[in-house]
Design an enzyme around this catalytic site. Structure first.
Site, PDB file in Angstrom:
ATOM      1  N   SER A 120      -8.457  68.830  51.604  1.00 49.40           N
ATOM      2  CA  SER A 120      -8.890  69.261  50.279  1.00 49.40           C
ATOM      3  C   SER A 120     -10.223  68.623  49.871  1.00 49.40           C
ATOM      4  CB  SER A 120      -7.774  68.955  49.264  1.00 49.40           C
ATOM      5  OG  SER A 120      -8.027  69.558  48.029  1.00 49.40           O
ATOM      6  N   ASP A 136     -23.229  69.686  56.310  1.00 45.62           N
ATOM      7  CA  ASP A 136     -24.176  70.797  56.141  1.00 45.62           C
ATOM      8  C   ASP A 136     -25.593  70.307  55.832  1.00 45.62           C
ATOM      9  OD1 ASP A 136     -22.368  72.740  56.706  1.00 45.62           O
ATOM     10  OD2 ASP A 136     -22.256  73.589  54.693  1.00 45.62           O
ATOM     11  N   LYS A 148      -7.178  72.403  54.304  1.00 47.51           N
ATOM     12  CA  LYS A 148      -6.684  72.896  53.012  1.00 47.51           C
ATOM     13  C   LYS A 148      -7.903  73.217  52.140  1.00 47.51           C
ATOM     14  CE  LYS A 148      -4.377  71.965  48.760  1.00 47.51           C
ATOM     15  NZ  LYS A 148      -5.450  72.239  47.823  1.00 47.51           N
TER      16      LYS A 148
END
Length: 442
Positions: free
Chosen positions: A306, A317, A334
């Site tokens: 999460s 990224d 998740k």
């Protein structure tokens, strides 16, 4: 003759049309009935009344009992993360995210053998001061067996107002000890940010490498992380290890606040896509304070989920900006957003309302974040490492277990330190600023 054939053909065509038309009508009627709210409300009411009137113990049930049970079933049928929370459970959730509750400071789980087991006692808690250890089994709470209790009820029984007492009976599998512990509950502060020694001192490691571990994302995580980074920076930190292993996640906005400590203002942290009036939302780095611009390793494993996956995915990224290498194992996957929707009676829904995506629009849900450098560790080694750092835990082990645990190494941490040492050494020898590039290894 031709006329008879023509009439016969027309009658056949009409019959086929009538047949399929009737089938379509019936199918449409059934579909309409399935999605008719009033017909289905009536069905629910009929079932409630039949239970109340004909169930053998129906006189012991209230309408609230039945409605709450049906709501729990309804929400749990949607996905593994949606649920109906009655008032007591909703109150517990609010305490967890606020970071403080009354209890013993013992993290417990229901093992595969359905035995209530201590995962670990928290630092400076009644549990650790009494000598309770990881893997201790709680067989009784105030004299009542825990053999048929579920985890939710067990947690509810262990928690309570500070100053109240409770007696738990422990079985210690390592030596067969069975002992009663009478403990006084205290206000337990859930620290979500810890140092290498499971404390909040944040000493700088060798070669100027700092270490911060985020245990979960609560309301104070961003502030606690800022304080930790300030301490490390004041000691002339040259590189950072951010440990997100075993972090189950938490508050989405806190993941954004953590990421912005490493990003320039205005950068996209995460986007969510769902339904409703705003099907797409974006969380951007707000750029409060000076950002950390140092070589960095982020540690993850299969229990990072999460919000911790949002942080790992975002920093990955933006590697040219964050200089972050992700090390460890594939994360849990998740990638859905649960909104808390309070209800009029004090209960609430935890409802999946969206899925989130990294800045480059990578899907996390059911995929996870793939580390740049894969370093596997067994769950046994992870448990042994936790035991190794637990005060007093080694004293109760027999010789073979103690010898095994003393030899265990944190391979993921060692790889992170080696990487950062290499980057810092390269920086000393090169006039250009050190750049951290992702390197995939088998």
């Amino acid at each position: 003759m031709k006329r008879r054939i023509l009439f016969g053909f027309l009658i056949t065509v009409l019959g086929v049309n009538l047949f399929f038309g009737a089938q379509l009508y019936v199918s449409s009627a059934h579909a309409s009935q399935k999605d008719d709210p009033y017909e289905n409300y009536k069905l629910l009411a009929d079932v409630l009344e039949k239970i109340r009137q004909e169930y053998v113990d129906g006189d012991k049930l209230t309408y609230q009992d039945l409605i709450h049970a049906s709501l729990k079933g309804m929400l749990s049928s949607l996905d593994p993360h949606s649920e109906f929370m009655d008032q007591a459970k909703f109150d517990e959730l609010k305490k967890d995210t606020e970071g403080e509750f009354g209890g013993l400071g013992i993290v417990v789980e229901m093992g595969k053998d359905k035995i209530l087991t201590v995962v670990y006692p928290m630092e400076d808690s009644p549990g650790i001061r009494a000598g309770i250890l990881p893997h201790d089994q709680i067989v009784k709470i105030d004299g009542k067996s825990t053999s048929k209790i579920d985890l939710e009820d067990a947690v509810k029984a262990l928690r309570g107002d500070a100053g109240t007492s409770i007696t738990i009976t422990i079985r210690r599998p390592s030596n067969g000890l069975i002992k009663d512990f009478t403990l006084v509950r205290a206000n337990i502060k859930v620290d979500t940010v810890k140092d290498i020694n499971d404390k909040r001192d944040f000493p700088l490691g060798a070669d100027g490498i700092g270490y911060v571990r985020i245990l979960q994302f609560g309301e104070k995580t961003s502030d606690d992380l800022s304080a930790a980074l300030k301490k490390l920076t004041s000691q002339n930190m040259k590189a950072l290890i951010l440990d997100l292993r075993d972090d189950p996640g938490g508050l989405l906005e806190q993941a954004g606040h953590v990421c912005e400590k490493f990003l320039p203002r205005g950068k996209l942290v995460v986007s969510t896509e769902g339904r409703g009036p705003t099907p797409r939302t974006e969380i951007l780095a707000e750029g409060h304070g000076k950002r950390i611009d140092l070589p960095m390793v982020v540690l993850v494993n299969g229990y990072s989920a999460s919000a911790s996956e949002i942080v790992a995915g975002c920093l990955q990224d933006y590697q040219p900006i964050t200089h972050a290498i992700i090390v460890g194992e594939q994360t849990f996957g998740k990638g859905s957003v649960q909104s808390i929707l309070p209800l009029a009676d004090g209960s609430a829904l935890r409802l999946t309302t969206a899925r989130y995506y990294t800045p480059s629009h990578k899907v996390i849900h059911e995929h996870g974040v793939t580390p740049d450098i894969y370093v596997p560790m067994s769950r046994q080694d992870e448990d042994d490492l936790h035991y190794k750092h637990m005060p007093g835990a080694m004293d109760v082990l027999d010789a073979p277990d103690r010898e095994r645990i003393e030899k265990v190494h944190d391979k993921q941490m060692e790889r992170a330190v080696d990487l950062l040492k290499g980057v810092l050494l390269y920086a000393q020898r090169s006039p250009a600023p050190a750049k951290v590039a992702a390197v995939s290894t088998p």
